[in-house]
Write a protein that holds these residues in place. Structure first.
Motif, PDB file in Angstrom:
ATOM      1  N   ILE A   1      29.490  13.591  28.088  1.00 22.16           N
ATOM      2  CA  ILE A   1      29.015  14.504  29.123  1.00 22.16           C
ATOM      3  C   ILE A   1      28.144  13.702  30.068  1.00 22.16           C
ATOM      4  O   ILE A   1      27.020  13.327  29.725  1.00 22.16           O
ATOM      5  N   GLY A   2      28.671  13.407  31.241  1.00 18.69           N
ATOM      6  CA  GLY A   2      27.939  12.544  32.160  1.00 18.69           C
ATOM      7  C   GLY A   2      27.823  11.146  31.588  1.00 18.69           C
ATOM      8  O   GLY A   2      28.827  10.497  31.271  1.00 18.69           O
ATOM      9  N   ASP A   3      26.597  10.675  31.446  1.00 24.04           N
ATOM     10  CA  ASP A   3      26.345   9.357  30.869  1.00 24.04           C
ATOM     11  C   ASP A   3      26.039   9.413  29.378  1.00 24.04           C
ATOM     12  O   ASP A   3      25.712   8.386  28.772  1.00 24.04           O
ATOM     13  N   ASN A   4      26.129  10.590  28.787  1.00 25.37           N
ATOM     14  CA  ASN A   4      25.760  10.769  27.384  1.00 25.37           C
ATOM     15  C   ASN A   4      27.016  10.940  26.544  1.00 25.37           C
ATOM     16  O   ASN A   4      27.877  11.767  26.845  1.00 25.37           O
ATOM     17  N   SER A   5      27.106  10.131  25.495  1.00 22.42           N
ATOM     18  CA  SER A   5      28.241  10.214  24.573  1.00 22.42           C
ATOM     19  C   SER A   5      27.706  10.319  23.154  1.00 22.42           C
ATOM     20  O   SER A   5      26.668   9.746  22.817  1.00 22.42           O
ATOM     21  N   GLY A   6      28.421  11.040  22.326  1.00 21.13           N
ATOM     22  CA  GLY A   6      28.032  11.182  20.937  1.00 21.13           C
ATOM     23  C   GLY A   6      28.806  12.288  20.269  1.00 21.13           C
ATOM     24  O   GLY A   6      29.701  12.909  20.856  1.00 21.13           O
ATOM     25  N   ARG A   7      28.441  12.555  19.032  1.00 22.05           N
ATOM     26  CA  ARG A   7      29.111  13.578  18.240  1.00 22.05           C
ATOM     27  C   ARG A   7      28.237  14.827  18.186  1.00 22.05           C
ATOM     28  O   ARG A   7      27.021  14.742  17.979  1.00 22.05           O
ATOM     29  N   ILE A   8      28.849  16.000  18.378  1.00 20.26           N
ATOM     30  CA  ILE A   8      28.114  17.267  18.364  1.00 20.26           C
ATOM     31  C   ILE A   8      27.649  17.546  16.934  1.00 20.26           C
ATOM     32  O   ILE A   8      28.465  17.681  16.019  1.00 20.26           O
ATOM     33  N   SER A   9      26.342  17.605  16.747  1.00 23.19           N
ATOM     34  CA  SER A   9      25.781  17.848  15.417  1.00 23.19           C
ATOM     35  C   SER A   9      25.412  19.307  15.194  1.00 23.19           C
ATOM     36  O   SER A   9      25.377  19.763  14.051  1.00 23.19           O
ATOM     37  N   ALA A  10      25.125  20.050  16.274  1.00 27.62           N
ATOM     38  CA  ALA A  10      24.748  21.453  16.119  1.00 27.62           C
ATOM     39  C   ALA A  10      24.970  22.177  17.441  1.00 27.62           C
ATOM     40  O   ALA A  10      24.854  21.579  18.520  1.00 27.62           O
ATOM     41  N   MET A  11      25.292  23.467  17.339  1.00 29.86           N
ATOM     42  CA  MET A  11      25.449  24.328  18.518  1.00 29.86           C
ATOM     43  C   MET A  11      24.468  25.479  18.385  1.00 29.86           C
ATOM     44  O   MET A  11      24.599  26.320  17.489  1.00 29.86           O
ATOM     45  N   LYS A  12      23.468  25.501  19.267  1.00 26.32           N
ATOM     46  CA  LYS A  12      22.436  26.512  19.221  1.00 26.32           C
ATOM     47  C   LYS A  12      22.688  27.564  20.295  1.00 26.32           C
ATOM     48  O   LYS A  12      23.634  27.486  21.082  1.00 26.32           O
ATOM     49  N   THR A  13      21.799  28.568  20.324  1.00 26.47           N
ATOM     50  CA  THR A  13      21.952  29.645  21.286  1.00 26.47           C
ATOM     51  C   THR A  13      21.768  29.151  22.706  1.00 26.47           C
ATOM     52  O   THR A  13      22.447  29.616  23.635  1.00 26.47           O
ATOM     53  N   ARG A  14      20.871  28.181  22.925  1.00 25.39           N
ATOM     54  CA  ARG A  14      20.556  27.717  24.278  1.00 25.39           C
ATOM     55  C   ARG A  14      21.163  26.361  24.594  1.00 25.39           C
ATOM     56  O   ARG A  14      21.393  26.046  25.755  1.00 25.39           O
ATOM     57  N   TYR A  15      21.452  25.535  23.609  1.00 27.69           N
ATOM     58  CA  TYR A  15      21.890  24.170  23.875  1.00 27.69           C
ATOM     59  C   TYR A  15      22.762  23.682  22.722  1.00 27.69           C
ATOM     60  O   TYR A  15      22.863  24.339  21.670  1.00 27.69           O
ATOM     61  N   ILE A  16      23.401  22.521  22.946  1.00 26.14           N
ATOM     62  CA  ILE A  16      24.082  21.822  21.859  1.00 26.14           C
ATOM     63  C   ILE A  16      23.360  20.503  21.633  1.00 26.14           C
ATOM     64  O   ILE A  16      22.762  19.942  22.556  1.00 26.14           O
ATOM     65  N   SER A  17      23.410  20.018  20.419  1.00 30.97           N
ATOM     66  CA  SER A  17      22.781  18.753  20.058  1.00 30.97           C
ATOM     67  C   SER A  17      23.875  17.711  19.875  1.00 30.97           C
ATOM     68  O   SER A  17      24.795  17.901  19.071  1.00 30.97           O
ATOM     69  N   VAL A  18      23.776  16.618  20.652  1.00 31.76           N
ATOM     70  CA  VAL A  18      24.759  15.534  20.601  1.00 31.76           C
ATOM     71  C   VAL A  18      24.071  14.301  20.031  1.00 31.76           C
ATOM     72  O   VAL A  18      23.135  13.771  20.645  1.00 31.76           O
ATOM     73  N   ALA A  19      24.492  13.866  18.849  1.00 33.92           N
ATOM     74  CA  ALA A  19      23.918  12.687  18.199  1.00 33.92           C
ATOM     75  C   ALA A  19      24.594  11.436  18.742  1.00 33.92           C
ATOM     76  O   ALA A  19      25.820  11.293  18.656  1.00 33.92           O
ATOM     77  N   ALA A  20      23.786  10.539  19.320  1.00 39.24           N
ATOM     78  CA  ALA A  20      24.334   9.345  19.964  1.00 39.24           C
ATOM     79  C   ALA A  20      24.714   8.258  18.966  1.00 39.24           C
ATOM     80  O   ALA A  20      25.415   7.318  19.317  1.00 39.24           O
ATOM     81  N   GLY A  21      24.242   8.349  17.731  1.00 37.89           N
ATOM     82  CA  GLY A  21      24.555   7.343  16.730  1.00 37.89           C
ATOM     83  C   GLY A  21      23.531   6.241  16.618  1.00 37.89           C
ATOM     84  O   GLY A  21      23.617   5.399  15.721  1.00 37.89           O
ATOM     85  N   ASP A  22      22.535   6.221  17.524  1.00 34.42           N
ATOM     86  CA  ASP A  22      21.487   5.207  17.473  1.00 34.42           C
ATOM     87  C   ASP A  22      20.116   5.832  17.208  1.00 34.42           C
ATOM     88  O   ASP A  22      19.089   5.248  17.533  1.00 34.42           O
ATOM     89  N   GLY A  23      20.124   7.021  16.639  1.00 36.86           N
ATOM     90  CA  GLY A  23      18.872   7.711  16.356  1.00 36.86           C
ATOM     91  C   GLY A  23      18.485   8.737  17.408  1.00 36.86           C
ATOM     92  O   GLY A  23      17.610   9.563  17.161  1.00 36.86           O
ATOM     93  N   ARG A  24      19.107   8.685  18.575  1.00 35.47           N
ATOM     94  CA  ARG A  24      18.807   9.641  19.629  1.00 35.47           C
ATOM     95  C   ARG A  24      19.709  10.866  19.517  1.00 35.47           C
ATOM     96  O   ARG A  24      20.843  10.775  19.050  1.00 35.47           O
ATOM     97  N   GLU A  25      19.179  12.011  19.969  1.00 32.28           N
ATOM     98  CA  GLU A  25      19.965  13.234  20.064  1.00 32.28           C
ATOM     99  C   GLU A  25      19.746  13.834  21.445  1.00 32.28           C
ATOM    100  O   GLU A  25      18.607  14.055  21.861  1.00 32.28           O
ATOM    101  N   PHE A  26      20.848  14.094  22.144  1.00 33.52           N
ATOM    102  CA  PHE A  26      20.772  14.698  23.464  1.00 33.52           C
ATOM    103  C   PHE A  26      20.898  16.215  23.317  1.00 33.52           C
ATOM    104  O   PHE A  26      21.848  16.707  22.706  1.00 33.52           O
ATOM    105  N   LEU A  27      19.926  16.932  23.865  1.00 35.15           N
ATOM    106  CA  LEU A  27      19.961  18.392  23.869  1.00 35.15           C
ATOM    107  C   LEU A  27      20.473  18.831  25.238  1.00 35.15           C
ATOM    108  O   LEU A  27      19.746  18.760  26.233  1.00 35.15           O
ATOM    109  N   ILE A  28      21.717  19.256  25.282  1.00 34.27           N
ATOM    110  CA  ILE A  28      22.392  19.569  26.541  1.00 34.27           C
ATOM    111  C   ILE A  28      22.531  21.080  26.655  1.00 34.27           C
ATOM    112  O   ILE A  28      23.086  21.721  25.752  1.00 34.27           O
ATOM    113  N   PRO A  29      22.028  21.701  27.736  1.00 33.62           N
ATOM    114  CA  PRO A  29      22.167  23.163  27.902  1.00 33.62           C
ATOM    115  C   PRO A  29      23.629  23.586  27.890  1.00 33.62           C
ATOM    116  O   PRO A  29      24.514  22.880  28.378  1.00 33.62           O
TER     117      PRO A  29
END
Length: 438
Positions: A282-310
């Motif tokens: 998604i844009g410049d962020n790549s990773g595996r979806i770890s969770a889908m919440k009511t407001r956002y999804i969590s994308v784990a980048a594999g290097d310890g970071r997690e992107f919270l994307i609305p």
């Protein structure tokens, strides 16, 4: 109004006289000393028990209820010892003197036992803030009931009220509503967690359908719990219609993003465009979806970071889903060789190198083509399939390293820029550099 104020003043004066008479008695100081001694013994016992008992391994072979009870008692050893000492002191003074002379001991024992019961009940709650609020509120109610002031306190809280759209709001009503709502939400959370565990074990449901069902159940149970709680404390739900206009204005001006993300989350779960476990970009962020919440999804980048994307961004922006319909992924490697190499041999080495990788798909043969005769050398494109895009960069690196080794064995060189400079008309003039110091 004057009569009510006079009654309150009289009650306060009577209470002060009763306290003054109690304090003036020598039995008060005896009971106070026994209370202080009991508290000191309880704290000392608690310190000794904590130093010798490991609560983690305590009663491991006992049944779960007994093990839970034992751990609560050990963690509240000071209160338990204090309660036992107060009960013993109360019984001794009851049989040796007038019962009224041990009133403070009886109150202290009841308060300690009430706190033990509250600790036992709240130990099943995992949220520390809720445990603290529930414990303090329940202990205050128990204390007022023990000293016989619960009804008068309730009447005082109920005497102050305001009318809002036909709804009578008082501190007592708000406290009751908050307590009932807290219990209802807690029970709802237990029920929804149980339903979630059962749904997640259903192998015939896709991950997106599982998340959608869990969200619907949570929201539905929460709405039902709120309605039941408000009705239980005597609040007519039709009286809350006066707030619907304010809520609509709030949604229109300040909550539109929250509502948009919520609706977008429902759409994403319904159309199955993304689901937990998918590898997305998604844009410049790549990773595996770890969770889908009511407001956002969590994308784990594999290097310890997690992107919270609305959720709204996933609906309105371009999303690359590497595992939408098929997890098979095409890996592309571009490389070049010099013109001394045989292009057919280069293609054969590249195909063999890619096919020998353990993650290469056996049913789809690799392919290598000559793409360009460039200034620096010949350019090739190697493509092969892997069964899962996870770790694609590692696979590409492994194949390129193996290809480098194969080129070394067969004497194939990778081109690099060479620049030839020719000077005409003799040597270049050398200008002297003069350093000027200030």
């Amino acid at each position: 109004m004057d009569t009510d104020f006079k009654d309150i003043v009289d009650a306060v004066q009577m209470a002060l006289r009763s306290v003054g008479a109690e304090v003036a008695s020598p039995w008060f100081y005896l009971q106070f000393g026994l209370i202080l001694a009991g508290a000191a013994i309880g704290l000392a016992t608690n310190a000794a028990i904590r130093a010798r008992v490991d609560t983690t391994s305590l009663a491991m072979r006992w049944p779960l209820p007994m093990r839970h009870f034992a751990r609560v008692m050990v963690s509240s050893a000071a209160t338990a010892v204090f309660a036992v000492l107060m009960i013993v002191s109360r019984v001794v003074m009851w049989h040796t003197t007038w019962p009224s002379r041990s009133y403070l001991l009886a109150v202290s024992a009841k308060l300690a036992l009430a706190w033990l019961a509250i600790c036992l009940v709240t130990s099943v709650i995992r949220n520390a803030l809720i445990v603290r609020l529930v414990s303090i509120a329940a202990w205050l109610v128990a204390a007022l009931s023990i000293i016989g002031q619960l009804d008068s306190a309730a009447d005082t809280l109920d005497s102050v009220a305001i009318e809002v759209g036909g709804l009578r709001l008082s501190p007592l009503l708000l406290i009751k509503a908050g307590a009932v709502l807290l219990v209802a939400v807690w029970l709802t959370n237990i029920a929804s967690n149980f339903a979630e565990s059962r749904i997640n074990r259903a192998s015939d449901l896709t991950p997106s359908i599982q998340v959608l069902l869990v969200k619907i159940i949570r929201i539905g149970l929460l709405v039902v719990a709120i309605a039941i709680a408000l009705s239980a404390v005597g609040i007519n739900l039709s009286a809350l219609a006066v707030f619907s206009g304010a809520v609509g204005v709030g949604i229109g001006f300040g909550l539109q993003k929250i509502v948009a993300n919520f609706i977008s989350g429902i759409i994403l779960l319904a159309d199955k465009s993304v689901k937990p476990g998918d590898l997305v970009t998604i844009g410049d962020n790549s990773g595996r979806i770890s969770a889908m919440k009511t407001r956002y999804i969590s994308v784990a980048a594999g290097d310890g970071r997690e992107f919270l994307i609305p959720n709204e961004d996933l609906v309105t922006q371009k999303v690359t889903n590497w595992t939408y319909t098929d997890k098979n992924t095409l890996v592309k490697i571009a490389f070049a060789t010099n013109y001394d190499a045989d292009p057919r041999l280069v293609c054969k080495l590249a195909i063999d190198t890619a096919a020998s990788h353990p993650r290469a798909t056996k049913g789809k043969a690799p392919n290598c083509i000559l793409t360009e005769f460039a200034e620096a050398g010949m350019k090739f494109s190697l493509t092969f399939w892997i069964a899962d895009p996870d770790g694609m960069d590692n696979v590409k690196s492994d194949v390129m390293l193996a290809l480098w080794d194969a080129f070394k064995r067969d004497g194939i060189r990778v081109p690099y820029p060479v620049r030839e400079i020719r000077v005409r008309g003799g040597a270049l003039p050398v200008e002297s550099v003069v350093e000027v110091s200030s």
